[in-house]
Design a protein around this motif. Structure first.
Motif, short mmCIF file in Angstrom:
data_model
loop_
_atom_site.label_atom_id
_atom_site.label_comp_id
_atom_site.label_asym_id
_atom_site.label_seq_id
_atom_site.Cartn_x
_atom_site.Cartn_y
_atom_site.Cartn_z
N GLU A 284 0.81 -1.21 0.00
CA GLU A 284 0.00 0.00 0.00
C GLU A 284 0.85 1.27 0.00
O GLU A 284 0.61 2.19 -0.78
N ARG B 137 -12.27 -1.67 0.53
CA ARG B 137 -11.14 -1.00 1.20
C ARG B 137 -10.67 0.21 0.40
O ARG B 137 -10.37 1.27 0.98
N ARG C 169 -13.16 3.02 0.80
CA ARG C 169 -13.00 3.70 2.09
C ARG C 169 -11.80 4.66 2.06
O ARG C 169 -11.85 5.76 2.62
N TYR D 130 -4.55 -5.28 -2.32
CA TYR D 130 -5.44 -5.76 -1.28
C TYR D 130 -5.97 -7.16 -1.60
O TYR D 130 -6.08 -8.02 -0.72
#
Length: 353
Positions: free
Chosen positions: A190, A312, A315, A273
């Motif tokens: 990430e 994810r 968000r 992810y």
């Protein structure tokens, strides 16, 4: 378009387009006498700059007008310089990605590859001609963007600040592009992906245009720094939304393929992810497969969705947009710019879902 800041009056875009038309006409006139192929190169470069959303010029003009109170010819020139920069990056990006088409039409590389085939070159030599042509066209536009900014009718100190902003965003965009290429075929995390996005997209697409327009408009140094932070958050949210649309969007709405990123093996946060989930192994062989068809893409989408990766990323988009709005609220900006940047952040969340 993604919000008030980018929904500039038609007159603003028309002024930028008119300046670019004159700029390219001057270069085409200069190219005459240097060979027919060189004229063709400038024609392809001009056509590559046509169309598009003019996002970066809109940001330049919005920031400039907010601080200056009125528009100006110099602001239009500065806005056009960022469009030249953007077009140059697209041309180089197409070479890096070995793409021959953009917006449904042959790009610079594609046009010269076709020209080479028509002249009897082998497909390998024709593609080499196309890629070399796109690199050179991008170089010419990069140089042109700097020349436009250096020639602005503005105080020397202002021009130096603007050239510094332009230099820094090219510096960061190259770092981001290099990281993007290096991440291909790997499994970046990430942090690596977000850093790449901040460098490759946020710097020249949001932060630099906002800062440059503000500097030309007479903004105080503190506001210019704040716009850099705001632009970073907006740029990350914008790119993450693009990544989601590149897999789950509708081609008829976005104008781009929804299988290309999966076929290319683009290492986005969605993929980072999804890799963390046990089901990724069932579709890993399909990711990045040049022959990937819609059935294989559907399997990949199913795993990305069921792994929770899409939720994810959604968000994170919400968080970065909230960060942008919070940064706008803290900043000491003119009211109209505060309102338009807030609207832009909200539209980043909603854009063409």
């Amino acid at each position: 378009m993604i919000g008030t800041t980018l929904d500039r009056p038609v007159a603003d875009r028309a002024a930028v387009d008119e300046y670019l038309d004159r700029w390219f006409t001057e270069r085409l006139d200069r190219a005459i006498g240097h060979g027919h192929d060189y004229v063709l190169l400038w024609q392809a470069a001009r056509d590559g700059a046509a169309g598009g959303k003019r996002i970066r010029p809109a940001l330049v003009l919005e920031a400039h007008t907010a601080f200056a109170g009125v528009g100006s010819v110099e602001a239009v020139r500065l806005a056009a310089a960022f469009e030249l920069l953007h077009t140059a990056f697209l041309m180089h990006d197409d070479v890096i990605d070995h793409d021959l088409v953009r917006r449904g039409e042959p790009n610079v590389a594609g046009r010269f590859a076709l020209e080479g085939l028509a002249r009897g070159l082998s497909s390998t030599r024709a593609n080499e001609l196309g890629e070399a042509s796109a690199i050179l066209a991008g170089d010419l536009l990069l140089s042109g963007a700097h020349r436009v900014v250096a020639g602005l009718d503005a105080p020397v100190g202002v021009r130096e600040l603007l050239l510094g902003i332009l230099d820094e965003c090219v510096f960061l965009a190259a770092a981001g592009e290099h990281a993007d290429v290096g991440q291909s075929g790997g499994a970046p995390g990430e942090g690596d992906i977000l850093a790449m996005i901040e460098h490759k997209t946020a710097s020249y697409s949001f932060s630099a245009p906002l800062q440059a327009g503000a500097v030309l408009g007479g903004a105080p140094a503190g506001a210019v720094l704040e716009l850099g932070e705001i632009g970073r958050h907006l740029g990350v949210a914008f790119q993450l939304r693009d990544d989601v649309l590149g897999v789950f969007g509708a081609a008829a709405v976005t104008g781009k393929s929804v299988i290309g990123d999966l076929r290319e093996g683009k290492e986005t946060l969605l993929i980072a992810y999804a890799r963390e989930h046990s089901t990724w192994g069932s579709v890993a062989a399909d990711f990045g497969r040049p022959e990937l068809d819609e059935a294989g893409a559907a399997r990949l989408r199913g795993v990305i969705e069921s792994s929770g990766a899409r939720d994810r990323v959604e968000r994170l988009i919400d968080e970065r947009c909230a960060d942008a709005i919070a940064a706008v609220d803290r900043a000491r900006l003119p009211r109209r710019l505060t309102a338009s940047l807030t609207a832009t952040a909200r539209r980043c969340v909603e854009r063409a879902r």
